[in-house]
Design a protein around this motif. Structure first.
Motif, PDB file in Angstrom:
ATOM      1  N   GLY A 128     -85.674  76.636 -61.009  1.00  0.00           N
ATOM      2  CA  GLY A 128     -86.289  77.458 -59.986  1.00  0.00           C
ATOM      3  C   GLY A 128     -86.088  78.909 -60.353  1.00  0.00           C
ATOM      4  N   ILE A 151     -84.720  77.106 -53.199  1.00  0.00           N
ATOM      5  CA  ILE A 151     -85.904  77.919 -53.471  1.00  0.00           C
ATOM      6  C   ILE A 151     -86.842  77.906 -52.276  1.00  0.00           C
ATOM      7  CG2 ILE A 151     -87.987  78.061 -54.882  1.00  0.00           C
ATOM      8  CD1 ILE A 151     -85.601  79.139 -56.326  1.00  0.00           C
ATOM      9  N   VAL A 162     -90.893  84.275 -54.836  1.00  0.00           N
ATOM     10  CA  VAL A 162     -90.602  82.977 -55.441  1.00  0.00           C
ATOM     11  C   VAL A 162     -91.549  82.748 -56.621  1.00  0.00           C
ATOM     12  CG1 VAL A 162     -90.645  80.486 -55.081  1.00  0.00           C
ATOM     13  CG2 VAL A 162     -89.659  81.980 -53.330  1.00  0.00           C
ATOM     14  N   ASP A 165     -90.192  76.480 -58.371  1.00  0.00           N
ATOM     15  CA  ASP A 165     -89.049  75.640 -58.026  1.00  0.00           C
ATOM     16  C   ASP A 165     -88.851  74.542 -59.059  1.00  0.00           C
ATOM     17  OD1 ASP A 165     -91.221  73.894 -57.316  1.00  0.00           O
ATOM     18  OD2 ASP A 165     -89.852  72.794 -56.000  1.00  0.00           O
TER      19      ASP A 165
END
Length: 422
Positions: A128, A151, A162, A165
């Protein structure tokens, strides 16, 4: 609002099979080859729902003239009644009986693998990654270390970004590349999560089935976002322990990164050199934690400073290189087991790893585990495995061998690497 907000896909909708195949050819920018969807338009809806900034060109034909093993196909989804089958160049057998979210998951795995394989010098890391205060932090660890959940929790932090993941491509120039894929969350949520996170999940759940759902938060890096990796963190989830960062030796970090490489075989030396260069320029840490909120707060404080390698929290001394894995219930030796058809075997130098195509889990095999995996080439009972090993290890008590076999088969079964034979 991202492209994947309000993209809920539920199970239970039945579709009549068309009298002739209608095949959608999805061509994604930067990806050689097409994803083929035969009578499965809802999978395209799911893919569009979980991807940010990566939209395919769609063409339609009345027949499928190019199978998954052909030069122009990355992945094929074919309707089979009210379910779907995945045909993948990375699977020996089709993955059958899938619901919409699981079919989309299989396609995501295929295009992630294809992207890494098709880009020269690309290192594909099973991990991640999240950007905190401009610092791209890579998170990895053993199966069930909580990587995807952690995540997913960070999709609720609007000032974080982000990247992934599961798969993080690191290109030849050393920059990490965001594919624009929403993180996949195991369902149902643990009872220990906060009401705030549960509400966030409810508000941003995308394609989902009973086991998994794509969490389409508002802070997913769009496809093509690039950033240098600043820190590499191995997760170690414990019980009733405060979140704490520990220093990690670069040599151990190299071992972790090499083992998390999902790139095309045949480039192990080049990838090892790339990993070594990466480790030389980043912080290498371990994060021990039990509470997800505690872990998020610690990471926020740690990377609040602008000037790395200085951190905003105290860092403890290194832990031993080997952390005891989470213990799984032992398997029954009376049952007959066989390999899951969805498992790929990867060899990195002298190490052997098992990769599950839809569970996204790695399993590192020691010599005894390798021997047991070899025995599972054909269906075999746990007791027969224990008896065969007892013939070779006569200085070990048969009861101890039986217990070890039951423990390993239990771990294999918990990771969906083996299953009871019918």
């Amino acid at each position: 609002m991202t492209a994947c907000d309000n993209a809920q896909v539920t199970e239970g909708v039945r579709h009549m099979r068309a009298p002739y195949p209608v095949v959608q050819h999805l061509t994604y920018p930067g990806l050689d080859g097409a994803v083929l969807l035969e009578n499965a338009p809802e999978v395209l809806d799911a893919l569009n729902g979980l991807m940010v900034g990566w939209t395919p060109e769609v063409t339609i034909s009345g027949s499928d003239t190019q199978g998954p093993d052909g030069a122009t196909s990355v992945s094929l989804i074919r309707r089979n009644g009210d379910r779907m089958d995945l045909h993948s160049p990375w699977l020996d057998k089709p993955l059958a009986g899938l619901q919409v979210a699981s079919a989309a998951c299989g396609v995501v795995a295929d295009i992630s693998q294809a992207f890494c394989n098709q880009h020269r010098g690309c290192l594909g890391l099973h991990c991640g990654a999240v950007q905190i205060n401009g610092h791209l932090v890579v998170l990895t660890g053993p199966a069930r270390a909580g990587k995807s959940t952690l995540i997913s929790r960070m999709t609720a932090e609007p000032d974080m970004t982000v990247f992934c993941d599961d798969i993080l491509p690191v290109l030849e120039d050393g920059l990490a590349f965001g594919l624009g894929l929403a993180p996949r969350l195991r369902l149902p949520l643990p009872d220990t999560v906060t009401d705030a996170f549960r509400a966030h999940v409810d508000a941003h759940m995308g394609p989902a089935d009973r086991r998994y759902g794509y969490l389409c938060g508002p802070n997913i890096a769009p496809h093509g976002t690039r950033a240098p990796v600043r820190a590499f963190i191995v997760l170690a989830r414990g019980q009733d322990v405060p979140a704490q960062l520990h220093r990690m030796e670069p040599t151990e970090a190299v071992q972790h990164l090499v083992r998390q490489n999902i790139s095309a075989p045949g480039e192990d030396t080049a990838h090892f050199d790339q990993v070594t260069r990466m480790v030389e320029g980043v912080l290498c840490l371990k994060l021990v934690y039990s509470d997800i909120e505690d872990a998020v707060a610690l990471l926020r404080r740690a990377f609040a400073t602008d000037g790395l390698p200085a951190l905003g929290v105290a860092v403890a001394p290194p832990l031993p290189a080997v952390i005891e894995p989470v213990v799984r219930p032992p398997a029954s030796l009376a049952l007959t087991y066989r390999r899951s058809p969805h498992v790929a075997v990867r060899e990195v130098q002298d190490d052997l790893f098992l990769w599950h195509a839809t569970e996204y889990s790695y399993f590192h095999l020691n010599p005894v585990a390798r021997a047991i995996w070899a025995m599972l080439e054909e269906p075999i009972s746990g007791q027969d495995i224990a008896d065969l090993l007892s013939e070779f290890f006569q200085d070990v008590a048969p009861a101890q061998i039986a217990a070890d076999v039951a423990s390993l088969l239990g771990a294999f079964e918990s990771e969906s690497l083996v299953q009871p034979a019918a």
